[in-house]
Write a protein that holds these residues in place. Sequence first.
Motif, PDB file in Angstrom:
ATOM      1  N   GLY A  61      10.530  31.630  68.479  1.00 22.03           N
ATOM      2  CA  GLY A  61      11.040  30.268  68.606  1.00 22.03           C
ATOM      3  C   GLY A  61      10.188  29.161  68.037  1.00 22.03           C
ATOM      4  O   GLY A  61      10.655  28.058  67.837  1.00 22.03           O
ATOM      5  N   LYS A  62       8.896  29.440  67.769  1.00 19.69           N
ATOM      6  CA  LYS A  62       8.006  28.341  67.382  1.00 19.69           C
ATOM      7  C   LYS A  62       8.140  27.981  65.913  1.00 19.69           C
ATOM      8  O   LYS A  62       8.254  28.854  65.061  1.00 19.69           O
ATOM      9  N   GLY A  63       8.129  26.694  65.608  1.00 23.83           N
ATOM     10  CA  GLY A  63       7.969  26.233  64.231  1.00 23.83           C
ATOM     11  C   GLY A  63       9.175  26.372  63.319  1.00 23.83           C
ATOM     12  O   GLY A  63       9.026  26.376  62.110  1.00 23.83           O
ATOM     13  N   ASN A  64      10.397  26.478  63.895  1.00 19.85           N
ATOM     14  CA  ASN A  64      11.609  26.594  63.060  1.00 19.85           C
ATOM     15  C   ASN A  64      11.468  27.677  61.990  1.00 19.85           C
ATOM     16  O   ASN A  64      11.831  27.494  60.836  1.00 19.85           O
ATOM     17  N   LEU A  65      10.944  28.806  62.385  1.00 16.86           N
ATOM     18  CA  LEU A  65      10.653  29.874  61.430  1.00 16.86           C
ATOM     19  C   LEU A  65      11.917  30.409  60.767  1.00 16.86           C
ATOM     20  O   LEU A  65      11.904  30.795  59.598  1.00 16.86           O
ATOM     21  N   GLU A  66      13.021  30.403  61.529  1.00 18.33           N
ATOM     22  CA  GLU A  66      14.269  30.925  60.943  1.00 18.33           C
ATOM     23  C   GLU A  66      14.731  30.051  59.779  1.00 18.33           C
ATOM     24  O   GLU A  66      15.241  30.552  58.763  1.00 18.33           O
ATOM     25  N   GLU A  67      14.526  28.728  59.886  1.00 18.72           N
ATOM     26  CA  GLU A  67      14.920  27.818  58.800  1.00 18.72           C
ATOM     27  C   GLU A  67      14.010  28.018  57.584  1.00 18.72           C
ATOM     28  O   GLU A  67      14.470  27.989  56.439  1.00 18.72           O
ATOM     29  N   SER A  80      22.198  34.661  47.092  1.00 20.70           N
ATOM     30  CA  SER A  80      22.220  35.136  48.479  1.00 20.70           C
ATOM     31  C   SER A  80      23.247  34.380  49.319  1.00 20.70           C
ATOM     32  O   SER A  80      23.579  33.223  49.044  1.00 20.70           O
ATOM     33  N   GLN A  81      23.718  35.048  50.361  1.00 21.41           N
ATOM     34  CA  GLN A  81      24.745  34.495  51.262  1.00 21.41           C
ATOM     35  C   GLN A  81      24.090  34.360  52.629  1.00 21.41           C
ATOM     36  O   GLN A  81      24.144  35.256  53.449  1.00 21.41           O
ATOM     37  N   THR A  82      23.405  33.220  52.861  1.00 18.42           N
ATOM     38  CA  THR A  82      22.585  33.075  54.064  1.00 18.42           C
ATOM     39  C   THR A  82      23.252  32.172  55.098  1.00 18.42           C
ATOM     40  O   THR A  82      24.025  31.273  54.764  1.00 18.42           O
ATOM     41  N   LYS A  83      22.916  32.429  56.374  1.00 21.69           N
ATOM     42  CA  LYS A  83      23.472  31.630  57.482  1.00 21.69           C
ATOM     43  C   LYS A  83      22.407  31.425  58.554  1.00 21.69           C
ATOM     44  O   LYS A  83      21.491  32.248  58.699  1.00 21.69           O
ATOM     45  N   LEU A  84      22.551  30.328  59.292  1.00 24.24           N
ATOM     46  CA  LEU A  84      21.794  30.108  60.517  1.00 24.24           C
ATOM     47  C   LEU A  84      22.722  30.364  61.709  1.00 24.24           C
ATOM     48  O   LEU A  84      23.924  30.609  61.525  1.00 24.24           O
ATOM     49  N   LEU A  85      22.193  30.275  62.925  1.00 26.92           N
ATOM     50  CA  LEU A  85      23.004  30.529  64.118  1.00 26.92           C
ATOM     51  C   LEU A  85      24.233  29.617  64.167  1.00 26.92           C
ATOM     52  O   LEU A  85      25.340  30.063  64.491  1.00 26.92           O
ATOM     53  N   SER A  91      31.732  30.381  61.861  1.00 21.67           N
ATOM     54  CA  SER A  91      32.603  31.241  61.044  1.00 21.67           C
ATOM     55  C   SER A  91      32.409  32.734  61.273  1.00 21.67           C
ATOM     56  O   SER A  91      33.031  33.546  60.593  1.00 21.67           O
ATOM     57  N   GLY A  92      31.530  33.132  62.202  1.00 21.73           N
ATOM     58  CA  GLY A  92      31.331  34.546  62.485  1.00 21.73           C
ATOM     59  C   GLY A  92      30.485  35.241  61.430  1.00 21.73           C
ATOM     60  O   GLY A  92      29.892  34.604  60.559  1.00 21.73           O
ATOM     61  N   PHE A  93      30.441  36.561  61.530  1.00 26.72           N
ATOM     62  CA  PHE A  93      29.694  37.390  60.577  1.00 26.72           C
ATOM     63  C   PHE A  93      30.638  37.892  59.494  1.00 26.72           C
ATOM     64  O   PHE A  93      31.761  38.305  59.784  1.00 26.72           O
ATOM     65  N   GLU A  94      30.155  37.868  58.241  1.00 29.07           N
ATOM     66  CA  GLU A  94      30.969  38.358  57.127  1.00 29.07           C
ATOM     67  C   GLU A  94      30.141  39.326  56.286  1.00 29.07           C
ATOM     68  O   GLU A  94      28.908  39.290  56.296  1.00 29.07           O
ATOM     69  N   GLU A  95      30.833  40.185  55.543  1.00 26.47           N
ATOM     70  CA  GLU A  95      30.168  41.154  54.672  1.00 26.47           C
ATOM     71  C   GLU A  95      29.188  40.437  53.740  1.00 26.47           C
ATOM     72  O   GLU A  95      29.482  39.354  53.234  1.00 26.47           O
ATOM     73  N   ASN A  96      28.016  41.038  53.534  1.00 22.56           N
ATOM     74  CA  ASN A  96      26.959  40.516  52.647  1.00 22.56           C
ATOM     75  C   ASN A  96      26.166  39.357  53.255  1.00 22.56           C
ATOM     76  O   ASN A  96      25.327  38.770  52.574  1.00 22.56           O
ATOM     77  N   ASP A  97      26.434  39.004  54.515  1.00 26.77           N
ATOM     78  CA  ASP A  97      25.674  37.923  55.159  1.00 26.77           C
ATOM     79  C   ASP A  97      24.225  38.336  55.400  1.00 26.77           C
ATOM     80  O   ASP A  97      23.937  39.495  55.725  1.00 26.77           O
ATOM     81  N   SER A  98      23.316  37.369  55.256  1.00 33.77           N
ATOM     82  CA  SER A  98      21.944  37.491  55.756  1.00 33.77           C
ATOM     83  C   SER A  98      21.763  36.333  56.725  1.00 33.77           C
ATOM     84  O   SER A  98      21.701  35.171  56.311  1.00 33.77           O
ATOM     85  N   CYS A  99      21.739  36.649  58.023  1.00 34.70           N
ATOM     86  CA  CYS A  99      21.759  35.610  59.059  1.00 34.70           C
ATOM     87  C   CYS A  99      20.377  35.464  59.689  1.00 34.70           C
ATOM     88  O   CYS A  99      19.796  36.455  60.147  1.00 34.70           O
ATOM     89  N   PHE A 100      19.864  34.250  59.702  1.00 38.22           N
ATOM     90  CA  PHE A 100      18.533  33.965  60.236  1.00 38.22           C
ATOM     91  C   PHE A 100      18.701  33.258  61.580  1.00 38.22           C
ATOM     92  O   PHE A 100      19.223  32.139  61.636  1.00 38.22           O
ATOM     93  N   ILE A 101      18.269  33.936  62.640  1.00 38.90           N
ATOM     94  CA  ILE A 101      18.552  33.442  63.988  1.00 38.90           C
ATOM     95  C   ILE A 101      17.264  33.346  64.790  1.00 38.90           C
ATOM     96  O   ILE A 101      16.462  34.284  64.825  1.00 38.90           O
ATOM     97  N   ASN A 102      17.081  32.195  65.435  1.00 36.79           N
ATOM     98  CA  ASN A 102      15.933  31.978  66.317  1.00 36.79           C
ATOM     99  C   ASN A 102      16.143  32.781  67.591  1.00 36.79           C
ATOM    100  O   ASN A 102      17.059  32.527  68.367  1.00 36.79           O
ATOM    101  N   TRP A 103      15.302  33.760  67.756  1.00 37.44           N
ATOM    102  CA  TRP A 103      15.384  34.702  68.863  1.00 37.44           C
ATOM    103  C   TRP A 103      15.535  34.024  70.226  1.00 37.44           C
ATOM    104  O   TRP A 103      16.371  34.402  71.040  1.00 37.44           O
TER     105      TRP A 103
END
Length: 728
Positions: A61-67, A80-85, A91-103
């Motif tokens: 969670g520290k330092g906006n690492l996901e961003e 790349s096809q990137t997403k945040l939380l 829009s949900g999860f889609e094929e080829n997504d790379s999703c960066f989420i703050n744990w």
Amino acid sequence: MKLKEFQLEAVKKLFEAMETPARDIILKSPTGSGKTIILTYFMHQYIQSFPKTVFVWLTPGKGNLEEQSKAKMDKYIHASQTKLLSDVMASGFEENDSCFINWEKLTKKGNNALKDSERTNFLEHIQHALNDGLHFVIVVDESHQNNTIKADEIIQYFHTNKIIRCSATPKGIATAEIIEISEEEVIAAGLIKKMLVINQDFPQIIETENQTEFLLGKALAKQRELRSEFLKIDVDLNPLIVIQLPNKSETLQDSVERYLETKGLTYENGQLAIWLSDRHENLEGIDTPNAKSSAVIIKQAVATGWDCPRAYILVKLRDNMDETFEIQTIGRIRRMPEAKHYENDILDSCYLYTLDEKFTAGVKMALNKGALNACTLFLKNEYKDITLIGEHRTMVTSTRNPQKALQAIASYAEKEYGVGTNKAENKTRLQTAGFELSEDIVKHTFSGETATLAFNSTDMNKIKVTERLDTHIHGRDYHQKIGKIGLEIGMEYSYMNTIIRKLFDKNFKYSRKILALEPRAVYAFVINNDDKLRYLVREAMAYEMAQLKMDIPSKSYYEFHIPQSCLFTYNGDAKTQHIMEKNVYQNYLSSAAPRSTPEVKFEKFCERSASVEWWYKNGDKGNEYLSIVYQDNSGKQKLFYPDYIISVKGEIWIVETKGGFDRSGNSQDIDLYTPKKFKVLKDYLTEHGLKGGIVRNDAATDELCICMDTYSEDINSDNWVILSSVLE
């Protein structure tokens, strides 16, 4: 983005690990090794090759690492096809997504990032994706911080069979596939600094009215020295001091700010920055090489994920409270600002100033020989005129050049298969060599009967199965095959694809084209012949190395003088700290480090020997030291830095020390190039009328022995003579 060889090797190992039964893959890589580059490149290549994949990259969670991680992937991987939380929630999860989420937005109690209804919605998005046939691959960043029951609970929702955990300090999982990048590889590639220097030039007894001001004063002086060294080599870089305060230390922070103000560093003039959880000032553009700020104040909590390659100096201030040591803190100052070494000890080192004994002990334990005390030593006047002739290489081939690789593959194909300018003839020659030239996808299987499982395929009927090529369906196969061919020689996908197209695709111009296939036929050619193409590419590279002949002179010469001063590193905790009087530098200590056992023995021998008048320990990298050129087994030029220059009864000797022989006479030398180095050293000594050789210890007699004429791995041969008898 251009990956280093060790990074491409890590990508190759990740692909291989994905094919094993193990659920967990641990990527252990030092801070500064380009972990995000490795992983994002791998993710992009994997998605291209395997459909229905979604990567979920979980960060602490520290330092906006996901961003930060998402921004890096967007920067490095343009398609790349990137997403945040927030994007996933929309829009949900889609094929080829790379999703960066703050744990912690998913796990932390009382965290309002996800209300109960939203949490349910998030789990529904996962279920929808699974129902659509998507499969998740989880990446756990900084995994040492996330090894909790709640974390595992979240991972379980994804029903994944692959988790990549990455950290500089991972916690072990017994059944995991482990991919470890050594610190030596990262240093050799020039990405991180060679040495961490602790408390340089501190007196044995420090008398000061203010410890904080003493440390900050040392750091500011070092910052000015570094800035000056950069200007000498015409690099506009402003080295950054990182001042780390303990948590809950407002009084200490105030005294730091007041002292820095007396030295002209303030928030108002932009020369001081601060990064605390509740206060950010002058952080915009702080990572640019010539940013205005010379110092930044941080606290313990900012250690994870913060990336500023111009950071060179860490001042670790303490209070009376104990704080746990974190290797990531040191990682903040270890990156090389331009991802290369400057061959200058001052610029290729980073610096720690602290009076915190526990922190210093933690650093030394974590970095082993990479963290040492240091001081500056000055050359004694009588040795300033010593002159030798050194050698530099004139040809450097450190990375794969795509253009040269193309030429090498074309040359090897001409030699191996006899191909030339006639495309029809080339087709026949390749078919004769076993290449499949069908425009369909061709696979083979067997049919027949057998009583045992240990059957011989030659007793079976070989069946050819053809499938009509569909570029949409088979495009991923093509991508995967090209990627594997490229990784065979450390070549990125885009370069390898261009090489293959130039050799075989009619729409790509190249004078030495082998076949002129339609673009879609290239797909079938690569998929059907990937093993043969991998062999061709690998052998071509080996052949190129073996045949490499230098049209230009293989080496150049320069005048070598012993450097006027040196950054002397030593083990401040060693019991003996006596001065070695015969060394060319003033106040050279017996606790010099890092030193191998043979080096320690040889230095003591020089001090004791009546015949040795003076001795100098040569550096192991850099233009200021004595180097001799040699070639490794692939024909690549390398520099050999002999360990010692000594004077024996008025004559200059050059000596290389190596691991010794055990009591049974078995070699303990781990350097495969010792025979080559012996030969070039002997040639060098003959050319310049000097004496010397290779020195190794014989454990059976506990005597140092020297080899001067013909190299031998047999300590009992006449080629090895007791050193003291030679120098009498």
